[in-house]
Design an enzyme around this catalytic site. Structure first.
Site, short mmCIF file in Angstrom:
data_model
loop_
_atom_site.label_atom_id
_atom_site.label_comp_id
_atom_site.label_asym_id
_atom_site.label_seq_id
_atom_site.Cartn_x
_atom_site.Cartn_y
_atom_site.Cartn_z
N SER A 64 1.01 -1.16 -0.06
CA SER A 64 -0.10 -0.09 -0.10
C SER A 64 0.76 1.25 -0.03
O SER A 64 0.41 2.25 -0.31
CB SER A 64 -0.89 0.15 1.24
OG SER A 64 -0.24 -0.09 2.32
N CYS B 54 2.27 -6.44 1.46
CA CYS B 54 1.29 -5.82 2.40
C CYS B 54 0.19 -7.11 2.90
O CYS B 54 -0.33 -7.69 2.23
CB CYS B 54 0.30 -5.13 1.56
SG CYS B 54 -0.82 -4.21 2.45
N GLU C 89 5.45 5.91 10.04
CA GLU C 89 5.26 7.00 8.83
C GLU C 89 6.01 8.44 9.55
O GLU C 89 6.28 9.14 8.49
CB GLU C 89 3.84 7.15 8.40
CG GLU C 89 3.17 5.94 7.75
CD GLU C 89 3.45 5.98 6.22
OE1 GLU C 89 3.27 6.73 5.73
OE2 GLU C 89 3.46 4.56 5.82
N CYS D 57 2.58 -6.94 9.92
CA CYS D 57 2.20 -5.78 9.30
C CYS D 57 3.62 -5.22 8.78
O CYS D 57 4.69 -5.41 9.27
CB CYS D 57 1.48 -4.65 10.11
SG CYS D 57 1.45 -3.20 9.30
N1 DGL Z 1 0.83 -2.56 4.46
C1 DGL Z 1 0.03 -2.39 5.44
C2 DGL Z 1 -0.08 -3.95 6.06
O1 DGL Z 1 1.05 -4.61 5.92
C3 DGL Z 1 0.19 -1.33 6.51
C4 DGL Z 1 -0.27 -0.01 5.91
C5 DGL Z 1 -1.64 0.05 5.44
O2 DGL Z 1 -2.42 0.30 6.54
O3 DGL Z 1 -1.85 0.13 4.38
O4 DGL Z 1 -0.88 -4.41 6.64
#
Ligand code: DGL
Length: 274
Positions: free
Chosen positions: A14, A76, A155, A187
């Site tokens: 994402s 992701c 972030e 995550c």
């Molecule tokens: N990339 C997302 C994940 O690993 C975290 C950031 C988002 O919420 O887009 O779940």
């Protein structure tokens, strides 16, 4: 076009967090060419519906396929949780997610069979991790915890800020109470918080970094499909984002501990139409 060993590996997320997976892949497979797509125009995925995340993930994968990748890594966790099966149904190349490798590593590691998973709201509510753990270890006790404040902390580069410590303390308290011995960082952003989490969880709780486990699984997959690149030196990865390349570049340089240049902004809609 059929996949060949010299083609690049496509990795999408994402946003910037999937660079933790890219970093792990680079470390383990330094000869491979990599293409990274961060869907920065639509981040975060973590609190969006499964349908929306699946639609985004399909567009991300199509973009990478148009760049002749030999495999797609869904870096992701939220996209893996909601869309991996759909992506596998439609993609013409192997698609690897981050959930299974992380779970496999955790199940191999735990002695008490008490495993905690930290993730976004979407990942935890999908119960993908919980199901995957119980499929491998039916008598496991799984503690699944939503940690929605971790992504913005990373972030904002607050990983060493006292606020991060306070929030992490509150999130991990149930892990200490339940006496879990293994924690999956489910995550993309959470490996950035690993030094802090290690400190708070102490030496007896093992942290599984799903990114590193995913890189290992990718190596096995490429090897089994005779798609491992044989060249000695890989070109620098290509980076694409759907919005705000300068912001991505700034954050990315911190995650990869090296300056990043040449991030290109793309429109996934235009890519789908060509
Ligand atoms: N990339 C997302 C994940 O690993 C975290 C950031 C988002 O919420 O887009 O779940």
């Amino acid at each position: 076009m059929s996949a060949s060993a010299s083609h690049p590996i496509g990795i999408f997320d994402s946003g910037v967090g999937g660079l933790t997976v890219l970093r792990a892949v680079q470390k383990l497979l330094p000869s491979e060419s990599l293409i990274y797509l961060g869907d920065t125009a639509r981040v975060p995925y973590g609190d969006k519906s499964p349908e929306t995340v699946t639609r985004y993930a399909l567009e991300d994968a199509r973009f990478l396929e148009a760049h002749n990748v030999k495999a797609i890594v869904v870096a992701c966790n939220t996209a893996t949780a909601h869309a991996l099966e759909t992506l596998r149904d439609v993609a013409s190349v192997p698609v690897l997610g981050v959930v299974e490798p992380g779970v496999k590593a955790a199940v191999a590691q735990t002695k008490s069979k008490k495993i905690a998973v930290l993730g976004t709201r979407g990942t935890i509510r999908s119960e993908t991790y919980q199901r995957a753990i119980l499929a491998r270890l039916p008598d496991a006790k799984v503690l699944a915890l939503e940690c929605p404040l971790f992504v913005p902390l990373v972030e904002e580069r607050f990983q060493e800020h006292p606020a991060a410590r306070l929030i992490a303390q509150s999130y991990i308290q149930p892990i200490l109470e339940a006496q879990c011995d293994t924690v999956i960082l489910g995550c993309t952003h959470y490996p950035i918080l690993q030094p802090l989490l290690n400190d708070l969880l102490g030496p007896y709780i093992h942290i599984v970094d799903a990114a590193a486990a995913c890189a290992q699984a990718l190596k096995r997959l490429l090897n089994d499909s005779h798609l491992l690149c044989q060249s000695l030196e890989a070109p620098a990865p290509s980076y694409y984002v759907t919005d705000a390349p300068e912001h991505f570049q700034r954050l990315a340089s911190g995650i990869l501990s090296s300056d990043m240049h040449g991030v290109q902004q793309v429109s996934l809609l235009e890519a789908a139409l060509t």
